[in-house]
Design an enzyme around this catalytic site. Structure first.
Site, PDB file in Angstrom:
ATOM      1  CE  LYS A 199      -3.544  -2.822   0.098  1.00  0.00           C
ATOM      2  NZ  LYS A 199      -4.092  -3.482   1.262  1.00  0.00           N
TER       3      LYS A 199
HETATM    4  C1  LIG Z   1      -5.187  -4.644   1.924  1.00  0.00           C
HETATM    5  C2  LIG Z   1      -6.407  -4.499   1.972  1.00  0.00           C
HETATM    6  C3  LIG Z   1      -7.270  -4.586   3.282  1.00  0.00           C
HETATM    7  C4  LIG Z   1      -6.591  -5.149   4.532  1.00  0.00           C
HETATM    8  O1  LIG Z   1      -5.375  -4.315   4.835  1.00  0.00           O
HETATM    9  P1  LIG Z   1      -4.335  -5.417   5.846  1.00  0.00           P
HETATM   10  O2  LIG Z   1      -3.486  -4.236   6.238  1.00  0.00           O
HETATM   11  O3  LIG Z   1      -3.803  -6.241   4.873  1.00  0.00           O
HETATM   12  O4  LIG Z   1      -4.989  -6.049   6.983  1.00  0.00           O
HETATM   13  C5  LIG Z   1      -8.689  -4.295   3.205  1.00  0.00           C
HETATM   14  N1  LIG Z   1      -9.273  -3.845   2.250  1.00  0.00           N
HETATM   15  C6  LIG Z   1      -8.792  -3.854   0.933  1.00  0.00           C
HETATM   16  C7  LIG Z   1      -9.420  -3.381  -0.183  1.00  0.00           C
HETATM   17  C8  LIG Z   1      -7.351  -4.069   0.807  1.00  0.00           C
HETATM   18  O5  LIG Z   1      -6.600  -3.884  -0.374  1.00  0.00           O
END
Ligand SMILES: *Cc1c(COP(=O)(O)O)cnc(C)c1O
Length: 397
Positions: A199
Site C-alpha cells: 500500500k
Molecule cells: C489491503 C486491504 C485490506 C486489508 O488491509 P491489511 O492491512 O492487509 O489487513 C482491506 N481492504 C482492501 C481493499 C485491501 O486492499
C-alpha cells in the site's frame, strides 16, 4: 531493448526481463531505517509516542479530528464494524469486487454482508444498486475505493443520510486520493487505511481508522485494547473496567515510526504512481485490446493499482493465457480481485452462484493489474509497456 515482434517467452523466446518485476513493492530508505532504529533504542516498543505521532500526522494530513492506529487494515475494518454498532440481524452493503477482508469484517460482528454490483466505469460500488439493496435491516454502506479511485461518496453519503446508515469507507487503496478536492478520509463516517507494504505507506503491518465523530472515535480506541476503559475511579488509580468485548489490535511503536517516516514521502510517491499511470495511458491508448482505467472528472486516484481490462472479444485467448505470457516475460501481473461472493465461504454460507453480480464477474474475467509502485525506474515502466504490447500483438485478432 526488445522490439514487440520477437517470439513470446512462453513459446521459448527471450523474456523482456530476466529479473521479474513485482506488481507492487515498498520503498525503504535510510531515513526509514533510522526512524525504526531510534525506536529500538528508546523506552518503548509497543504503544508509545510513535503511535500518537503517527495518528496525529495522518489526522493532520487528512484534515480529520481523530485517527486511531491498528495492527492491520483488517483490524481497523473490524473495529469500524464494531463502532458502527453492527451485530447479528444487521445488514451492510458492500462491493463484491474487493479483497475479502472488506466483507469479512461484517461476519466478525455477526452481521450479514449484502453486495451491490459495481459501475463498470470505475469499478466502484454503484450507488443506484446500493439504493435498490437497502432493506429495513440495512445499517451501513461499505464502499471500497477500488485501485485508489474514490467511490461515489457524494451519492453514497446522500443515501446513508436518507436511510440513517453509517458510511464506512474502505480506503486501503486510497491514501492521498481526493474527491472534488477533498481528501479521502474526510468524507465517510469512518474511513480505514492499510499500511501493508504494497500500500502507499508501509509500516510492516498496520492500519488506521479515521473519523470526525468523538463517540465513534472512543469506541474505535476501546475496541483496540480489549474493550477496557481506564481512570474509572480517582481513588483507585489502578482500577480499569472492561465495558465491551474488544481485541488486542494494538500496533507497535516500531511499525508506527516506519509509517510516520513513510508518510513524509507520500506526496512524492503519489506523484511517481501518477506518472507511471500516465506513461501507461499514453503507451496503450491506441491499442484496441485494452480498456484502460480512467479517473472520473473531479476525482484524483491514488493509483494503488493500474488495473486494466482486456477486451476479450478482440483477443484469441483468455485472461489466464495473457497472464501466463506476461509472467513469462518477467512482468509480475496480478488479478484484483476474485469476486467475494464467489469465494467458498460466501457461496456456502449465503448460497451465492456465478451470475449473481454480473458486472463484477465480467470485470473479474478481464482484469489484469500491471506493476505500479514508486520504486519503478523508467526502464521498468518501458519493460512493462514492451511486454504488454508484445503479448497483445501476438494474441490479438
Ligand atoms: C489491503 C486491504 C485490506 C486489508 O488491509 P491489511 O492491512 O492487509 O489487513 C482491506 N481492504 C482492501 C481493499 C485491501 O486492499
Amino acid at each position: 531493448m526488445q522490439t514487440a515482434t520477437e517470439p513470446l517467452a512462453l513459446s521459448g523466446g527471450r523474456p523482456v526481463r530476466e529479473r521479474p518485476l513485482p506488481y507492487g513493492r515498498h520503498t525503504i530508505d535510510e531515513d526509514d531505517i533510522r526512524a525504526v532504529v531510534a525506536v529500538l533504542r528508546s523506552d518503548w516498543l509497543t504503544t508509545g509516542p510513535a503511535v500518537t505521532d503517527f495518528e496525529d500526522a495522518v489526522a493532520a494530513r487528512l484534515g480529520v479530528r481523530f485517527a486511531i492506529a491498528f495492527s492491520s487494515g483488517t483490524a481497523a475494518l473490524h473495529a469500524a464494524a464494531f463502532a458502527a454498532g453492527l451485530g447479528p440481524g444487521d445488514e451492510a452493503i458492500t462491493t463484491p469486487l474487493t479483497f475479502s477482508a472488506t466483507a469479512n469484517c461484517l461476519l466478525y460482528q455477526g452481521a450479514t454482508p449484502r453486495f451491490a454490483d459495481i459501475r463498470p466505469s470505475d469499478l466502484t460500488i454503484d450507488p443506484d444498486r446500493v439504493a435498490a439493496a437497502i432493506t429495513p435491516r440495512t445499517r451501513a454502506i461499505l464502499p471500497v475505493d477500488y485501485a485508489g479511485h474514490p467511490a461515489d461518496l457524494d451519492a453514497l453519503r446522500a443515501l446513508a443520510d436518507r436511510h440513517h446508515l453509517v458510511l464506512i469507507e474502505d480506503a486501503a487503496h486510497a491514501l492521498g486520493a481526493t474527491s472534488r478536492g477533498r481528501p479521502v478520509g474526510s468524507l465517510a463516517d469512518i474511513t480505514i487505511f492499510s499500511f501493508h507494504p504494497v500500500k502507499h505507506v508501509a509500516a510492516g503491518e498496520g492500519g488506521m481508522a479515521v473519523t470526525n465523530d468523538p463517540t465513534l472515535a472512543s469506541r474505535l480506541r476501546r475496541f483496540r485494547t480489549h474493550g477496557i476503559v481506564y481512570g474509572v475511579d480517582e481513588r483507585e488509580p489502578w482500577r480499569y473496567d472492561l465495558v465491551e468485548l474488544g481485541f488486542n489490535y494494538r500496533i507497535s511503536d516500531l511499525n508506527c515510526a516506519l509509517g510516520l517516516s513513510q508518510l513524509a514521502k507520500l506526496d512524492s510517491s503519489l506523484a511517481r504512481r501518477r506518472a507511471i499511470a500516465a506513461a501507461y495511458h499514453e503507451a496503450f491508448a491506441s491499442l484496441p485490446w485494452l480498456t484502460l482505467p480512467r479517473e472520473r472528472p473531479g476525482m484524483a486516484s491514488a493509483w494503488h493499482l493500474y488495473a486494466l481490462r482486456l477486451n476479450l472479444e478482440t483477443l484469441r485467448v483468455d485472461r489466464a493465457e495473457i497472464f501466463r505470457a506476461l509472467r513469462a516475460e518477467g512482468i509480475g501481473v496480478q488479478v484484483h480481485y476474485l469476486p467475494v461472493h464467489l469465494l467458498r465461504l460466501y457461496r456456502h454460507r449465503f448460497g451465492y452462484r456465478a451470475g449473481a453480480f454480473p458486472l463484477a464477474e465480467a470485470a473479474y474475467e478481464r482484469l489484469l493489474s500491471l506493476p505500479i509502485f514508486p520504486g519503478m525506474s523508467d526502464d521498468d515502466v518501458a519493460d512493462v509497456i514492451t511486454a504488454v504490447t508484445k503479448v497483445l500483438r501476438a494474441y490479438g485478432r
